[in-house]
Design a protein around this motif. Structure first.
Motif, PDB file in Angstrom:
ATOM      1  N   ILE A 188     -21.162   8.145  -0.693  1.00 43.29           N
ATOM      2  CA  ILE A 188     -21.002   7.924  -2.137  1.00 43.29           C
ATOM      3  C   ILE A 188     -19.562   8.165  -2.563  1.00 43.29           C
ATOM      4  N   ILE A 189     -18.966   9.259  -2.096  1.00 42.77           N
ATOM      5  CA  ILE A 189     -17.589   9.586  -2.478  1.00 42.77           C
ATOM      6  C   ILE A 189     -16.626   8.504  -1.993  1.00 42.77           C
ATOM      7  N   SER A 190     -16.809   8.047  -0.743  1.00 47.01           N
ATOM      8  CA  SER A 190     -15.925   7.002  -0.224  1.00 47.01           C
ATOM      9  C   SER A 190     -16.076   5.711  -1.017  1.00 47.01           C
ATOM     10  N   SER A 191     -17.306   5.394  -1.430  1.00 37.95           N
ATOM     11  CA  SER A 191     -17.536   4.175  -2.216  1.00 37.95           C
ATOM     12  C   SER A 191     -16.875   4.273  -3.584  1.00 37.95           C
ATOM     13  N   ILE A 192     -16.974   5.439  -4.209  1.00 37.88           N
ATOM     14  CA  ILE A 192     -16.336   5.633  -5.514  1.00 37.88           C
ATOM     15  C   ILE A 192     -14.822   5.517  -5.385  1.00 37.88           C
ATOM     16  N   GLY A 193     -14.284   6.112  -4.319  1.00 34.88           N
ATOM     17  CA  GLY A 193     -12.844   6.016  -4.089  1.00 34.88           C
ATOM     18  C   GLY A 193     -12.381   4.580  -3.917  1.00 34.88           C
ATOM     19  N   MET A 194     -13.165   3.794  -3.174  1.00 36.32           N
ATOM     20  CA  MET A 194     -12.831   2.380  -2.988  1.00 36.32           C
ATOM     21  C   MET A 194     -12.912   1.610  -4.299  1.00 36.32           C
ATOM     22  N   LEU A 195     -13.942   1.929  -5.110  1.00 35.09           N
ATOM     23  CA  LEU A 195     -14.095   1.254  -6.398  1.00 35.09           C
ATOM     24  C   LEU A 195     -12.883   1.520  -7.290  1.00 35.09           C
ATOM     25  N   ILE A 196     -12.432   2.759  -7.318  1.00 34.36           N
ATOM     26  CA  ILE A 196     -11.265   3.120  -8.137  1.00 34.36           C
ATOM     27  C   ILE A 196     -10.021   2.392  -7.640  1.00 34.36           C
ATOM     28  N   TYR A 197      -9.826   2.375  -6.322  1.00 35.64           N
ATOM     29  CA  TYR A 197      -8.637   1.726  -5.757  1.00 35.64           C
ATOM     30  C   TYR A 197      -8.628   0.226  -6.053  1.00 35.64           C
ATOM     31  N   ILE A 198      -9.769  -0.441  -5.812  1.00 39.13           N
ATOM     32  CA  ILE A 198      -9.821  -1.899  -6.016  1.00 39.13           C
ATOM     33  C   ILE A 198      -9.670  -2.240  -7.492  1.00 39.13           C
ATOM     34  N   THR A 199     -10.274  -1.414  -8.354  1.00 40.81           N
ATOM     35  CA  THR A 199     -10.127  -1.646  -9.793  1.00 40.81           C
ATOM     36  C   THR A 199      -8.668  -1.531 -10.215  1.00 40.81           C
ATOM     37  N   PHE A 200      -7.976  -0.538  -9.659  1.00 40.58           N
ATOM     38  CA  PHE A 200      -6.559  -0.350  -9.971  1.00 40.58           C
ATOM     39  C   PHE A 200      -5.722  -1.490  -9.394  1.00 40.58           C
ATOM     40  N   ARG A 201      -6.053  -1.916  -8.185  1.00 38.09           N
ATOM     41  CA  ARG A 201      -5.280  -2.956  -7.505  1.00 38.09           C
ATOM     42  C   ARG A 201      -5.580  -4.344  -8.067  1.00 38.09           C
ATOM     43  N   PHE A 202      -6.827  -4.602  -8.401  1.00 41.96           N
ATOM     44  CA  PHE A 202      -7.232  -5.913  -8.914  1.00 41.96           C
ATOM     45  C   PHE A 202      -7.768  -5.761 -10.339  1.00 41.96           C
ATOM     46  N   GLU A 203      -9.117  -5.687 -10.439  1.00 41.11           N
ATOM     47  CA  GLU A 203      -9.776  -5.433 -11.719  1.00 41.11           C
ATOM     48  C   GLU A 203     -11.182  -4.942 -11.430  1.00 41.11           C
ATOM     49  N   ILE A 204     -11.885  -4.526 -12.468  1.00 41.77           N
ATOM     50  CA  ILE A 204     -13.188  -3.897 -12.288  1.00 41.77           C
ATOM     51  C   ILE A 204     -14.200  -4.827 -11.625  1.00 41.77           C
ATOM     52  N   TYR A 205     -14.159  -6.134 -11.911  1.00 38.07           N
ATOM     53  CA  TYR A 205     -15.148  -7.050 -11.343  1.00 38.07           C
ATOM     54  C   TYR A 205     -14.974  -7.219  -9.836  1.00 38.07           C
ATOM     55  N   TYR A 206     -13.736  -7.180  -9.382  1.00 40.12           N
ATOM     56  CA  TYR A 206     -13.502  -7.188  -7.935  1.00 40.12           C
ATOM     57  C   TYR A 206     -14.112  -5.928  -7.311  1.00 40.12           C
ATOM     58  N   GLY A 207     -13.886  -4.806  -7.974  1.00 46.39           N
ATOM     59  CA  GLY A 207     -14.388  -3.542  -7.446  1.00 46.39           C
ATOM     60  C   GLY A 207     -15.900  -3.507  -7.374  1.00 46.39           C
ATOM     61  N   ILE A 208     -16.564  -3.965  -8.432  1.00 49.46           N
ATOM     62  CA  ILE A 208     -18.033  -3.974  -8.437  1.00 49.46           C
ATOM     63  C   ILE A 208     -18.567  -4.874  -7.331  1.00 49.46           C
ATOM     64  N   ALA A 209     -17.987  -6.066  -7.186  1.00 45.98           N
ATOM     65  CA  ALA A 209     -18.434  -6.998  -6.140  1.00 45.98           C
ATOM     66  C   ALA A 209     -18.241  -6.396  -4.750  1.00 45.98           C
ATOM     67  N   ALA A 210     -17.115  -5.709  -4.543  1.00 50.57           N
ATOM     68  CA  ALA A 210     -16.846  -5.098  -3.247  1.00 50.57           C
ATOM     69  C   ALA A 210     -17.845  -3.988  -2.942  1.00 50.57           C
ATOM     70  N   ILE A 211     -18.176  -3.167  -3.940  1.00 49.42           N
ATOM     71  CA  ILE A 211     -19.130  -2.083  -3.727  1.00 49.42           C
ATOM     72  C   ILE A 211     -20.530  -2.632  -3.474  1.00 49.42           C
TER      73      ILE A 211
END
Length: 297
Positions: free
Chosen positions: A132-155
């Motif tokens: 869970i922690i690693s997934s949240i970290g990835m979501l934050i990184y992708i959201t910062f790097r791209f946008e929230i929709y990229y992050g949600i799709a990746a998770i």
């Protein structure tokens, strides 16, 4: 190939595998190994090397599913891990069988422990927390790097990979132990890397293709990266399959989930993540009432 237009097919394939895995889990239960359930651990110095099959000639009478490993520089220490709660008499009986067969001394009985399900439950909870922690970290990184929709799709794609791997283990009845958790975390990193490669191309293509034609952007991006994704996965799989074929039992425990995870991760980065991103973007477009046909005639 129009990946996005056929998204229901790709989703259906994944859903069927997950449902079959869930069905097996409901019927047979999840096969948690000793690391998660608790059990017994025995270590015996044999002063020689033997095969796992030779050790199982003795251990199978007590637990046919016991995990056999060999420790030490020369692999002469046999470690027996079982989910069965052996009492002191049973542990001693196992040692006596090895002693009589291999002419051992009393001092060769190195270790005999048992631990309850409370310890196994703590390991399981920590494993899930790490995911869970690693997934949240990835979501934050992708959201910062791209946008929230990229992050949600990746998770979504990452949880797809975990669910598929759990389904495979459930269908095949393979025990879930600590190497499985290590493999899961490795797969999450591998899968997210493939997904980011596709999303990075999506972001580049958004500048050159009609802004709101998300399906066209996704399809073009996938076609530009699919060869790279497949070739990278095949190269990695060749190495891991070789390790699984020629490796010892401990290596196979780690290699097997990696094989299934890499296949699932490659699939999800192509057929799951991008369609989910398109669905999210189109939902946002409908929500704000955008009509792509207005002003185009």
């Amino acid at each position: 190939m129009d990946i996005i237009a056929n998204k229901k097919k790709w989703f259906t394939v994944s859903a069927v595998i997950m449902l079959v895995g869930l069905l097996f889990a409901l019927i047979n239960g999840v096969n948690y190994g000793i690391d998660f359930t608790g059990g017994s651990l025995i270590e015996i110095e044999l002063r020689r090397t033997i095969t796992p099959e030779e050790a199982r000639l003795i251990t199978d009478d007590f637990d046919a599913g016991a995990n056999i490993k060999f420790l030490g520089d020369e692999k002469t220490i046999v470690q027996i891990r079982s989910i069965e709660d052996f009492d002191s008499d049973q542990r001693l009986e196992i040692f006596n069988l090895f002693r009589d067969k291999y002419d051992l001394e009393e001092t060769d009985f190195l270790r005999a422990d048992k631990f309850g399900p409370a310890i196994g439950s703590e390991i399981r909870n920590r494993a899930f927390l790490a995911i869970i922690i690693s997934s949240i970290g990835m979501l934050i990184y992708i959201t910062f790097r791209f946008e929230i929709y990229y992050g949600i799709a990746a998770i979504v794609a990452l949880f797809h990979d975990v669910a598929i791997l759990l389904a495979v283990y459930s269908i095949l009845g393979i025990p879930i132990n600590s190497p499985f958790v290590a493999a899961i975390l490795t797969i999450l990193g591998y899968s997210i890397n493939d997904t980011i490669v596709v999303f990075d191309r999506v972001r580049e293509n958004m500048r050159s293709i009609k802004k709101y034609n998300y399906a066209e952007v996704a399809n073009k991006s996938i076609s530009q990266t699919i060869t790279r994704s497949i070739n990278t996965s095949l190269t990695t799989l060749l190495t891991i399959v070789a390790l699984y074929i020629i490796g010892v039992e401990q290596i196979r425990e780690f290699a097997l989930p990696l094989i299934a995870g890499i296949l699932s991760g490659t699939y999800s980065s192509i057929f799951i993540a991008s369609p989910v991103w398109v669905m999210l973007k189109e939902r946002k477009r409908r929500k704000i009432g955008y009509n792509p046909n207005v002003g185009t005639k």
